[in-house]
Design an enzyme around this catalytic site. Structure first.
Site, PDB file in Angstrom:
ATOM      1  N   ILE A 119       0.833  -1.199   0.000  1.00  0.00           N
ATOM      2  CA  ILE A 119       0.000   0.000   0.000  1.00  0.00           C
ATOM      3  C   ILE A 119       0.872   1.256   0.000  1.00  0.00           C
ATOM      4  CG2 ILE A 119      -0.228  -0.172   2.532  1.00  0.00           C
ATOM      5  CD1 ILE A 119      -3.077   1.029   2.219  1.00  0.00           C
ATOM      6  N   CYS A 120       0.364   2.296  -0.608  1.00  0.00           N
ATOM      7  CA  CYS A 120       0.965   3.631  -0.620  1.00  0.00           C
ATOM      8  C   CYS A 120       2.265   3.652  -1.435  1.00  0.00           C
ATOM      9  CB  CYS A 120       1.169   4.132   0.804  1.00  0.00           C
ATOM     10  SG  CYS A 120       1.536   5.894   0.920  1.00  0.00           S
ATOM     11  N   ALA A 121       3.400   3.844  -0.789  1.00  0.00           N
ATOM     12  CA  ALA A 121       4.686   3.856  -1.481  1.00  0.00           C
ATOM     13  C   ALA A 121       5.212   2.447  -1.725  1.00  0.00           C
ATOM     14  CB  ALA A 121       5.708   4.654  -0.672  1.00  0.00           C
TER      15      ALA A 121
END
Length: 184
Positions: A99-101
């Site tokens: 998730i995210c980066a």
């Protein structure tokens, strides 16, 4: 067994929301300290991990979750033990969730090549440069890879993992019990 890998500077909600939801689903989940037994999140909250990375085993492993955050994502990616767990999951057909980066880690390894995936906007270029097809979805599954945009969809990310690791019915029950509605 599911491992949620925690490295110094991880995003707290991206790690703990899936832990909470998966434990509600009765899925065995362990937090794994990559940079030590006590790991500080990007917001300064310190978490004591269930295991240290050296104690992690692959026997019975079903999924590895990579939370984002900075410098957490960088610290995950530079760990050889993390790289080895990712390689094991990819080779053995186990779920890999980021998730995210953190989807950038999978992209840098070439694992998202030809796959639909998403990431935090400033890391979407990594998905594309790694040969991935950028998705407009906030949470995206392509085969054994689950990626999500960022902290704001951590609950949705956790529910998708509960659907895959427990059952769609269990995920729906949890969703109803926490009064959560999907983003339109």
């Amino acid at each position: 067994m599911v491992y949620v890998l925690l490295a110094e500077g991880f995003e707290l909600v991206e790690a703990m929301a899936p832990v909470d939801i998966l434990r509600r689903a009765k899925v065995e989940v362990k937090t794994v300290g990559v940079t030590g037994a006590r790991v500080k999140a990007s917001n300064g909250v310190e978490v004591t991990a269930d295991l240290r990375i050296g104690e992690a085993v692959t026997q019975g492993l079903d999924c590895v979750i990579l939370p984002g955050g900075l410098p957490g994502t960088v610290n995950l990616e530079k760990s050889q033990a993390v790289q080895d767990l990712i390689d094991f999951c990819a080779k053995e057909g186990k779920l890999l969730a980021a998730i995210c980066a953190a989807p950038s880690i999978l992209a840098h390894k070439g694992l998202l090549q030809g796959r639909e995936a998403t990431a935090f906007p400033s890391f979407q270029k990594d998905v594309e440069e790694g040969g991935g097809r950028l998705s407009e979805k906030y949470v995206c599954q392509d085969g054994l890879f689950v990626t999500a945009r960022g902290m704001g969809v951590s609950t949705q990310f956790g529910l998708k993992l509960a659907e895959l690791l427990a059952s769609p019915e269990t995920a729906a029950q949890i969703q109803a019990s926490i009064q959560w509605e999907a983003l339109s």
